[in-house]
Design a protein around this motif. Structure first.
Motif, mmCIF file in Angstrom:
data_model
loop_
_atom_site.group_PDB
_atom_site.id
_atom_site.type_symbol
_atom_site.label_atom_id
_atom_site.label_comp_id
_atom_site.label_asym_id
_atom_site.label_seq_id
_atom_site.Cartn_x
_atom_site.Cartn_y
_atom_site.Cartn_z
ATOM 1 N N LEU A 381 0.817 -1.210 0.000
ATOM 2 C CA LEU A 381 0.000 0.000 0.000
ATOM 3 C C LEU A 381 0.852 1.261 0.000
ATOM 4 O O LEU A 381 0.415 2.307 -0.512
ATOM 5 C CB LEU A 381 -0.933 -0.005 1.218
ATOM 6 N N ALA A 382 2.039 1.203 0.576
ATOM 7 C CA ALA A 382 2.909 2.379 0.602
ATOM 8 C C ALA A 382 3.305 2.814 -0.805
ATOM 9 O O ALA A 382 3.618 3.982 -1.031
ATOM 10 C CB ALA A 382 4.154 2.089 1.436
ATOM 11 N N GLU A 383 3.278 1.889 -1.750
ATOM 12 C CA GLU A 383 3.623 2.222 -3.129
ATOM 13 C C GLU A 383 2.608 3.178 -3.746
ATOM 14 O O GLU A 383 2.917 3.904 -4.689
ATOM 15 C CB GLU A 383 3.701 0.930 -3.948
ATOM 16 N N TYR A 384 1.372 3.169 -3.203
ATOM 17 C CA TYR A 384 0.294 3.973 -3.781
ATOM 18 C C TYR A 384 -0.096 5.119 -2.852
ATOM 19 O O TYR A 384 -1.256 5.522 -2.803
ATOM 20 C CB TYR A 384 -0.914 3.084 -4.068
ATOM 21 N N SER A 385 0.877 5.646 -2.148
ATOM 22 C CA SER A 385 0.610 6.810 -1.299
ATOM 23 C C SER A 385 0.492 8.084 -2.120
ATOM 24 O O SER A 385 -0.210 9.023 -1.721
ATOM 25 C CB SER A 385 1.721 6.960 -0.251
#
Length: 466
Positions: A381-385
């Motif tokens: 999910l951090a990739e899509y911050s």
């Protein structure tokens, strides 16, 4: 796992030729409730008696309706489910319990005049939920009536259930003769409840129909779906569409039910379809007489395909693609998305469960345990911050395996509603257009309204008199 809270019990009622409506079988979840002792009060001529039989339905207490249902004896249930006419939906409410079903008549039958499958629900259930149970009762009853006309299925099961009731009545009379006088009422009530549960347990062992109704209750509680076979001949498949709705859906249950039942008219050719379960599991769950077109659609389905491209790839007409898509969405097997492309922008959903101890985190580890890019859900999910395109997430050093894992990760996150897509809408405004009609329309729809002047005209101001 969330269970069905509105369902209380399932009942089988029959109307014989020589007798009135009779409760033949019921199944409910066995729970133990402590009886609340009423406080001792002294009667005075000025005291006010509050009628507890007319308490409003409780929204917070989930067990209030179940406790109310326990107070109904078999005679009361038989009266409440008595048919006024055949072939119509039946709905009766008492306090915070509502009984819904569909009564079907039997023509040229020597023993039975009518029968019905009833569902006892909480009275605060939505109108769409009540309608779903009524339609389910109609479909189950229609299958039973067809088997009765073909092989006298209902008469055979009726004879088995009646014999169980008669056998327990004989044993109850023997215990009544040998009962000690002045026995405790509370103990006697508990013995009656245990006897009733024993009767229904014996019915399940000796009657296939009783075992089927029990399985219907369990399946509805667990998954909201039933897939049963009546008399090993007719298959009946039904579902509660509100169970397939996500918890964070902003729409009301009735509104979602309207959308799901009319999903075909909302579909567009540029929409995409994403399965929420494994395709092999979906194909394995389909009945043997399922449509071959549906099998073809599932095998050719890709998250990057639009519905129009699916129609081209499978040679299936677009109208039929719409019908199959609406069917999968209604059953909660798929969700509508925009096809995954390089220009799409995905961000974390505001309702996403990103806790490390959550069930989705554990499920993600089990699904992507062999991947090296994003071993945990939080890292994925951090990739899509940041709101950047999907193409910008792809590294130049990614090979085909990495690209496939990245696509599978996005599909998994979309499937569990952890990502949402950001859309940009562009409007073309032409304020300097020479067309007068466009100018008028633009002024009426786009330009802000002119405000009233704050200072009046001098002629309107009344001069002050000295």
């Amino acid at each position: 796992m969330e269970f069905e809270r509105d369902l209380i019990a399932v009942l089988l009622v029959v109307e014989s030729v020589n007798d009135k409506n009779k409760l033949l079988y019921k199944y409910e979840e066995i729970r133990t409730y402590k009886r609340i002792q009423e406080p001792v009060t002294f009667y005075t001529p000025y005291s006010i008696v509050i009628a507890k039989d007319f308490d409003p339905p409780s929204v917070k207490d989930d067990d209030a309706s179940r406790r109310t249902f326990l107070n109904f004896d078999e005679t009361t249930l038989s009266i409440l489910t008595s048919p006024y006419s055949y072939g119509n939906h039946v709905e009766a409410q008492v306090d915070d319990v509502i009984f819904v079903g569909h009564t079907l008549g039997l023509e040229n039958n020597k023993n039975l005049k009518s029968f019905a499958i009833f569902f006892a629900l909480r009275a605060i259930a939505k109108a769409s939920v009540i309608l779903s149970y009524q339609e389910m009762s109609k479909r189950i009853g229609t299958a039973i009536r067809c088997e009765e006309q073909r092989a006298s299925y209902l008469n055979q099961e009726y004879a088995k259930l009646i014999s169980v009731i008669q056998q327990h009545d004989i044993e109850a009379n023997d215990r009544l003769v040998n009962r000690i006088p002045n026995e405790d009422n509370e103990k006697e009530r508990e013995e009656k409840d245990q006897t009733k549960q024993k009767i229904y347990s014996t019915m399940v062992e000796q009657s296939v129909l009783a075992a089927t109704l029990k399985q219907i209750y369990i399946d509805l509680q667990v998954s909201g779906e039933i897939n049963i076979t009546i008399n090993n001949w007719l298959n009946v498949s039904c579902c509660l569409p509100h169970r397939s709705v996500p918890i964070n859906c902003p729409l009301d249950t009735d509104q979602v039910f309207h959308v799901l039942t009319n999903a075909e008219q909302y579909l567009k050719p540029y929409y995409g379809l994403l399965l929420v379960i494994d395709p092999s599991a979906l194909l394995a769950s389909l009945p043997t007489d399922s449509s071959s077109t549906l099998n073809t659609l599932v095998r050719h389905l890709r998250s990057s395909y639009s519905l129009s491209r699916l129609s081209i790839e499978t040679s299936i007409p677009l109208s039929q693609i719409y019908r199959l898509t609406a069917h999968l969405v209604y059953w909660g097997r798929a969700k509508i998305i925009y096809p995954i492309h390089d220009d799409n922008i995905y961000i974390i959903s505001p309702d996403a469960d990103i806790s490390k101890q959550g069930s989705l985190s554990r499920l993600y580890k089990e699904t992507f345990q062999n991947t090296s890019n994003y071993p945990t859900l939080q890292e994925a999910l951090a990739e899509y911050s940041d709101a950047i395109t999907f193409y910008d997430h792809i590294s130049r050093n990614d090979n085909e395996t990495d690209l496939r894992e990245r696509l599978q990760c996005v599909e998994w996150l979309l499937r569990h509603r952890l990502l949402i897509q950001v859309h940009y809408y562009y409007y073309l405004l032409l304020p300097n257009d020479d067309r007068s009609d466009f100018k008028d329309e633009y002024k009426q729809t786009r330009l802000p309204r002119s405000r009233a002047p704050l200072v009046r005209i001098l002629s309107e101001i009344t001069p002050l008199r000295e």
